[in-house]
Design an enzyme around this catalytic site. Structure first.
Site, PDB file in Angstrom:
ATOM      1  N   ASP A 119       7.814  11.452   4.838  1.00 23.09           N
ATOM      2  CA  ASP A 119       6.935  12.122   5.618  1.00 23.09           C
ATOM      3  C   ASP A 119       7.576  13.571   5.855  1.00 23.09           C
ATOM      4  O   ASP A 119       8.488  13.642   5.536  1.00 23.09           O
ATOM      5  CB  ASP A 119       6.343  11.437   6.638  1.00 23.09           C
TER       6      ASP A 119
ATOM      7  N   GLY B 115      -0.107   6.665   6.394  1.00 23.51           N
ATOM      8  CA  GLY B 115       1.011   5.870   6.104  1.00 23.51           C
ATOM      9  C   GLY B 115       1.760   6.243   5.031  1.00 23.51           C
ATOM     10  O   GLY B 115       2.664   6.013   4.701  1.00 23.51           O
ATOM     11  N   LYS B 116       0.982   7.284   4.225  1.00 21.40           N
ATOM     12  CA  LYS B 116       1.561   7.859   2.942  1.00 21.40           C
ATOM     13  C   LYS B 116       2.107   6.758   2.105  1.00 21.40           C
ATOM     14  O   LYS B 116       3.421   7.027   1.537  1.00 21.40           O
ATOM     15  CB  LYS B 116       2.633   8.808   3.225  1.00 21.40           C
ATOM     16  N   ARG B 117       1.563   5.667   1.831  1.00 22.83           N
ATOM     17  CA  ARG B 117       2.213   4.728   1.019  1.00 22.83           C
ATOM     18  C   ARG B 117       1.759   5.079  -0.524  1.00 22.83           C
ATOM     19  O   ARG B 117       1.010   5.646  -0.834  1.00 22.83           O
ATOM     20  CB  ARG B 117       1.129   3.108   1.294  1.00 22.83           C
TER      21      ARG B 117
END
Lengths: 312, 312
Positions: A119, B115-117
């Site tokens: 991130d 969550g930027k998974r």
């Protein structure tokens, strides 16, 4: 007596050196991936448990992972819990993850948390503190990190890793069939994954220790052996975490080029092929499902032997 | 009476349509980002609490987020919890996350889990089930996803989203200064972020509903307005989640191009500038720290007005 001031001032042993020492001690570079998947777990552990009840499934995952650690923990230098499978169960799954990490550490294993986090700005710092910082509640030794957001977003991970003697594995070239879509794009000077690799090497070199390797490593899949060799050369100071062995089809000869002359510089992960070895005919026929731990240990020993033979 | 068979067979209302309806109802596209950060939280909530004790900090984060939701939950269509800040506290932080999600849903808010998974194969499927699947313990409405691993790795997210009427926001162009390092690389045909955008548009178009938008959207930072306009045109069926407003420096005029003529097609996130508005002179002078909820609500109303004025 060692005073508190002395303890506080102690420099932690870097991840690169701890990993090298553990590989030398165990004489192999195998990482067992901890990917608990309900349908694959030995039926004896699942009997009578409601698959729709996350807290009960979390208990089964806990029992399965701890028993896998009993079976293989004395053989290999490291394990790699895959966070997705624990997150899938909600907060109770993460209680289980913590128990699994703690038990692995109690066995002297290096714990690589496979979360592929990434991130920007203060959020990257929060992820770095969460998984690599001195106050991390998870207490893993290293974390996998996604570079898509840019080189600046890797810095908090590097800083936290160096501070605590933890490690980072940056995704460079992944093992899946579609990894070429972005990673192999030909930018004017070099391919995207080479751009990432160049930055990883810079970070690895500036954090490197006596082993010759640094705190920042790279994930490089074994399913593209030519690129693995190219990336080994491009990142001489980076530990490589190599997935794709076993269930994804890569063979020992494919990964041999990931190592240096001493047999260091890379660790090779296998998850399903070890965890669920009892379901593979070559182990199932010998051990049966009831002896699934023996099957996992034997599959691990075979992988260790295959890698040693291929490195020659 | 509606029989169980009928309920089971009901097609869920797609995310694209639920988001459009909520924006129309609330008459603004503002997303309040829930980024609890210890040092920024009003001191009254922190008093007497040990910052080194994760479970106690988790309680403070819970109180802060729930009170922020009380302040702004009636104003905006959506909120975006940033998972990193909850993960930092260990399993007790994730209990708090679940409470925050449940409370936001009880207020009728759309919940976008940031969550930027991203992962491959069975692991991508596990993340998709975890956050978007019918049995998700987290019960969010949408998830942010990282595309670096390749287009194939986005498919499980699309499948799970469509099945449950959930949404996905794929990182296309992020708002940080270093986002150009990879995302702006000039591949032979087009830049990397354009490659990603093209694939997002394909997925958005094939899942689009009456609103004209689909289940798969894109994260496009407001800090690069020209690229925002370019990407709006390149992804006509994709909801855009636009970060960078406020604390990161983007202005209302920068994001105006993200919207269609109806004022749909984009939601604009602000986190710190709203959560910690009491610490900004323009609100702190009027409300003081004790009235931090009023400051947050006023900052939200001001942002709503700024966006409306800029859209003209």
């Amino acid at each position: 007596m060692v005073g508190l001031g002395t303890i506080m001032a102690q420099t932690p042993i870097p991840f690169s050196e701890r990993l090298a020492a553990r590989i030398r001690e165990r004489r192999n570079p195998v990482v067992v991936g901890l990917d608990p998947q309900w349908a694959s777990i030995p039926s004896a552990l699942r009997r009578g448990v409601d698959a729709d009840h996350g807290a009960d499934v979390a208990k089964v995952y806990r029992a399965f992972c701890l028993q896998i650690l009993d079976a293989v923990g004395g053989l290999v230098p490291a394990v790699k819990p895959q966070l997705a499978f624990f997150e899938e169960l909600g907060p109770r799954g993460l209680d289980t993850l913590l128990d699994v990490i703690d038990y692995a550490r109690s066995l002297g294993l290096i714990v690589i948390l496979d979360g592929k986090r990434g991130d920007i700005g203060s959020t990257a710092s929060a992820y770095a503190r969460a998984y690599l910082g001195a106050a991390s509640p998870w207490r893993g030794d290293a974390l996998t990190v996604n570079p898509y957001l840019g080189h600046d977003t890797l810095e908090p991970f590097e800083a936290a890793a160096v501070e605590r003697g933890a490690g980072v594995f940056v995704l460079v070239k992944t093992s899946n069939p579609g990894s070429a879509a972005l990673q192999d794009l030909a930018a004017p000077r070099e391919r995207v994954y080479r751009q990432v690799a160049r930055h990883v090497e810079t970070m690895a070199a500036r954090t490197s220790g006596p082993s010759g390797y640094g705190a920042i490593g790279a994930v490089v899949g074994a399913t593209y052996p030519e690129q693995l060799a190219e990336l080994r050369a491009a990142m001489p100071h980076a530990w490589l975490l190599v997935p794709g062995y076993g269930a994804q089809g890569a063979k020992a000869c494919d990964v041999a080029l990931a190592f240096d002359r001493e047999g260091l510089g890379a660790v090779v992960n296998s998850s399903r092929a070890i965890l669920y070895a009892f379901a593979r005919p070559e182990y199932g026929d010998r051990f049966g499902e009831a002896r699934w731990q023996d099957a996992a240990a034997e599959a691990t020993r075979d992988m260790i032997d295959e890698l040693a033979a291929a490195r020659g």
